[in-house]
Design a protein around this motif. Structure first.
Motif, PDB file in Angstrom:
ATOM      1  N   THR A   1       5.457 -19.986  -5.453  1.00  0.00           N
ATOM      2  CA  THR A   1       4.176 -19.802  -5.810  1.00  0.00           C
ATOM      3  C   THR A   1       3.850 -18.533  -6.774  1.00  0.00           C
ATOM      4  O   THR A   1       4.861 -17.650  -6.666  1.00  0.00           O
ATOM      5  CB  THR A   1       3.149 -19.848  -4.568  1.00  0.00           C
ATOM      6  OG1 THR A   1       3.504 -18.826  -3.918  1.00  0.00           O
ATOM      7  CG2 THR A   1       3.316 -21.217  -3.638  1.00  0.00           C
TER       8      THR A   1
ATOM      9  N   SER B   1      17.773 -21.611   2.767  1.00  0.00           N
ATOM     10  CA  SER B   1      17.564 -20.452   3.529  1.00  0.00           C
ATOM     11  C   SER B   1      17.977 -19.182   2.734  1.00  0.00           C
ATOM     12  O   SER B   1      17.141 -18.193   2.927  1.00  0.00           O
ATOM     13  CB  SER B   1      18.090 -20.656   4.966  1.00  0.00           C
ATOM     14  OG  SER B   1      17.703 -21.621   5.512  1.00  0.00           O
TER      15      SER B   1
ATOM     16  N   LYS C   1      15.619 -18.371  -0.122  1.00  0.00           N
ATOM     17  CA  LYS C   1      14.477 -17.616   0.374  1.00  0.00           C
ATOM     18  C   LYS C   1      14.584 -16.327   0.556  1.00  0.00           C
ATOM     19  O   LYS C   1      13.621 -15.612   0.248  1.00  0.00           O
ATOM     20  CB  LYS C   1      13.685 -18.551   1.383  1.00  0.00           C
ATOM     21  CG  LYS C   1      12.416 -18.329   1.979  1.00  0.00           C
ATOM     22  CD  LYS C   1      12.026 -19.141   3.020  1.00  0.00           C
ATOM     23  CE  LYS C   1      10.789 -18.709   3.622  1.00  0.00           C
ATOM     24  NZ  LYS C   1      10.697 -17.454   4.009  1.00  0.00           N
TER      25      LYS C   1
ATOM     26  N   LEU D   1      12.279 -25.558  -1.323  1.00  0.00           N
ATOM     27  CA  LEU D   1      11.454 -24.615  -1.365  1.00  0.00           C
ATOM     28  C   LEU D   1      10.285 -24.679  -2.445  1.00  0.00           C
ATOM     29  O   LEU D   1      10.474 -25.396  -3.447  1.00  0.00           O
ATOM     30  CB  LEU D   1      12.221 -23.330  -1.952  1.00  0.00           C
ATOM     31  CG  LEU D   1      13.431 -22.669  -1.013  1.00  0.00           C
ATOM     32  CD1 LEU D   1      14.266 -21.613  -1.558  1.00  0.00           C
ATOM     33  CD2 LEU D   1      12.949 -22.465   0.585  1.00  0.00           C
TER      34      LEU D   1
ATOM     35  N   ILE E   1       9.280 -26.165   2.557  1.00  0.00           N
ATOM     36  CA  ILE E   1       8.466 -27.187   2.266  1.00  0.00           C
ATOM     37  C   ILE E   1       9.382 -28.427   2.627  1.00  0.00           C
ATOM     38  O   ILE E   1      10.495 -28.603   2.268  1.00  0.00           O
ATOM     39  CB  ILE E   1       7.896 -27.405   0.876  1.00  0.00           C
ATOM     40  CG1 ILE E   1       7.094 -28.726   0.628  1.00  0.00           C
ATOM     41  CG2 ILE E   1       9.196 -27.397  -0.179  1.00  0.00           C
ATOM     42  CD1 ILE E   1       6.446 -28.829  -0.618  1.00  0.00           C
TER      43      ILE E   1
ATOM     44  N   ARG F   1       3.392 -23.358  -9.862  1.00  0.00           N
ATOM     45  CA  ARG F   1       4.152 -23.526  -8.754  1.00  0.00           C
ATOM     46  C   ARG F   1       5.384 -24.659  -9.245  1.00  0.00           C
ATOM     47  O   ARG F   1       5.282 -25.163 -10.182  1.00  0.00           O
ATOM     48  CB  ARG F   1       3.594 -24.178  -7.559  1.00  0.00           C
ATOM     49  CG  ARG F   1       2.351 -23.622  -7.018  1.00  0.00           C
ATOM     50  CD  ARG F   1       1.891 -24.160  -5.404  1.00  0.00           C
ATOM     51  NE  ARG F   1       0.979 -23.295  -4.972  1.00  0.00           N
ATOM     52  CZ  ARG F   1       0.305 -23.863  -3.730  1.00  0.00           C
ATOM     53  NH1 ARG F   1       0.686 -24.719  -3.080  1.00  0.00           N
ATOM     54  NH2 ARG F   1      -0.620 -22.868  -3.284  1.00  0.00           N
TER      55      ARG F   1
ATOM     56  N   ASN G   1       6.305 -16.202  -4.531  1.00  0.00           N
ATOM     57  CA  ASN G   1       6.508 -16.154  -2.876  1.00  0.00           C
ATOM     58  C   ASN G   1       7.230 -17.354  -2.674  1.00  0.00           C
ATOM     59  O   ASN G   1       6.995 -18.624  -3.557  1.00  0.00           O
ATOM     60  CB  ASN G   1       5.185 -16.132  -2.352  1.00  0.00           C
ATOM     61  CG  ASN G   1       4.519 -14.993  -2.509  1.00  0.00           C
ATOM     62  OD1 ASN G   1       4.806 -13.836  -2.173  1.00  0.00           O
ATOM     63  ND2 ASN G   1       3.314 -15.024  -3.381  1.00  0.00           N
ATOM     64  N   CYS G   2       8.308 -17.454  -1.750  1.00  0.00           N
ATOM     65  CA  CYS G   2       9.313 -18.784  -1.480  1.00  0.00           C
ATOM     66  C   CYS G   2       8.880 -18.953  -0.165  1.00  0.00           C
ATOM     67  O   CYS G   2       8.800 -18.346   0.715  1.00  0.00           O
ATOM     68  CB  CYS G   2      10.634 -18.378  -1.950  1.00  0.00           C
ATOM     69  SG  CYS G   2      11.008 -17.981  -3.410  1.00  0.00           S
ATOM     70  N   TYR G   3       8.417 -20.556  -0.008  1.00  0.00           N
ATOM     71  CA  TYR G   3       8.264 -20.956   1.354  1.00  0.00           C
ATOM     72  C   TYR G   3       8.822 -22.373   1.440  1.00  0.00           C
ATOM     73  O   TYR G   3       9.397 -22.958   0.423  1.00  0.00           O
ATOM     74  CB  TYR G   3       6.677 -21.291   1.447  1.00  0.00           C
ATOM     75  CG  TYR G   3       5.696 -20.143   1.265  1.00  0.00           C
ATOM     76  CD1 TYR G   3       5.388 -19.130   2.121  1.00  0.00           C
ATOM     77  CD2 TYR G   3       5.229 -20.085  -0.209  1.00  0.00           C
ATOM     78  CE1 TYR G   3       4.557 -18.312   2.009  1.00  0.00           C
ATOM     79  CE2 TYR G   3       4.371 -18.877  -0.382  1.00  0.00           C
ATOM     80  CZ  TYR G   3       3.959 -18.086   0.764  1.00  0.00           C
ATOM     81  OH  TYR G   3       3.107 -17.050   0.740  1.00  0.00           O
TER      82      TYR G   3
ATOM     83  N   ASN H   1      12.573 -14.225  -2.156  1.00  0.00           N
ATOM     84  CA  ASN H   1      11.089 -14.025  -2.038  1.00  0.00           C
ATOM     85  C   ASN H   1      10.650 -12.912  -2.351  1.00  0.00           C
ATOM     86  O   ASN H   1      11.532 -11.577  -2.113  1.00  0.00           O
ATOM     87  CB  ASN H   1      11.073 -14.220  -0.475  1.00  0.00           C
ATOM     88  CG  ASN H   1       9.733 -14.410   0.129  1.00  0.00           C
ATOM     89  OD1 ASN H   1       8.780 -14.803  -0.586  1.00  0.00           O
ATOM     90  ND2 ASN H   1       9.306 -13.943   1.291  1.00  0.00           N
TER      91      ASN H   1
END
Length: 241
Positions: free
Chosen positions: A58, A107, A110, A55, A128, A95, A124-126, A114
């Motif tokens: 940001t 998962s 997140k 993850l 990667i 970050r 914010n979690c994305y 998030n």
């Protein structure tokens, strides 16, 4: 109805062939190329099918990078889902990369974290995807052993000019052997003198003699000589006269 291969010179379908010896060279090349392309596509699909386990968070509050207590609080929220999680901080971009051991843990983290407010910022979690490379790819590699002896291009290369390749340097072992035989303190004649008749007159051509210097240790202790400046010749006539 029997189909035919779409290659010139092929006769009948592959069902009519008893062995690989019945295939032509062109057909064998096509089949080998197809198998390589299918193998590459399968490897790319397998890499793409691997779910990400990392993850990227940001908009992280700056106190996470400066205050140790804020960093521990930040990490504790992500360690709930996996105690063996790893963190990589990028203060300049605010970050943090979080690596989990499985996609399920990533998962879950997140989904739970998030848009969570940490400090004075909402992170914010994305997902990667991290591609691991070979260890030697992270360093500069030495150039290949083969040297490139290339000739420089002309000032205005003509149309169709290609870079020619120069041959490898030639080592004259005969010359090296002759130089090794030169002894100090002796005269070695490389080219003897010859008598040549020019316009009815006999002329002797000069000879080439190499004098090998001997030991020069005694010259090192000599004081340096004084360099005498060359005197300018007298001017007979001048512009003013």
């Amino acid at each position: 109805m029997r189909g035919r291969l779409g290659m010139p010179g092929s006769e009948g379908s592959s069902m009519d062939r008893d062995s690989l010896d019945d295939f032509s060279a062109e057909e064998m090349l096509v089949m080998a190329t197809d198998s390589l392309q299918l193998g590459d596509m399968q490897e790319e699909e397998e890499e793409e099918d691997i779910p990400p386990k990392s993850l990227i968070a940001t908009n992280v509050d700056l106190t996470v990078f400066t205050d140790e207590q804020a960093k521990k609080t930040f990490e504790a929220k992500f360690r709930i889902f996996d105690p063996s999680v790893c963190f990589y901080y990028f203060r300049t971009f605010r970050r943090v990369r979080i690596d989990y051991s499985s996609h399920a843990n990533a998962s879950l983290a997140k989904a739970k974290l998030n848009l969570t407010e940490i400090g004075e910022s909402t992170i914010n979690c994305y997902f990667i995807k991290v591609f691991s490379s070979a260890p030697e790819e992270g360093f500069l590699q030495p150039p290949p052993l083969e040297k490139q002896f290339l000739i420089s291009p002309p000032c205005s290369p003509p149309v169709g000019w290609e870079q020619p390749r120069e041959g490898n340097p030639v080592v004259d072992y005969d010359l090296l052997a002759a130089m090794a035989q030169l002894a100090p303190g002796e005269d070695h004649m490389l080219h003897p003198s010859h008598s040549v008749t020019i316009c009815g007159a006999s002329v002797c051509t000069p000879s080439i003699v190499v004098n090998i210097c001997g030991e020069q240790d005694h010259l090192l202790n000599r004081p340096p000589g004084k360099i005498v400046q060359t005197r300018c010749p007298d001017r007979k006539n001048s512009i003013e006269d």
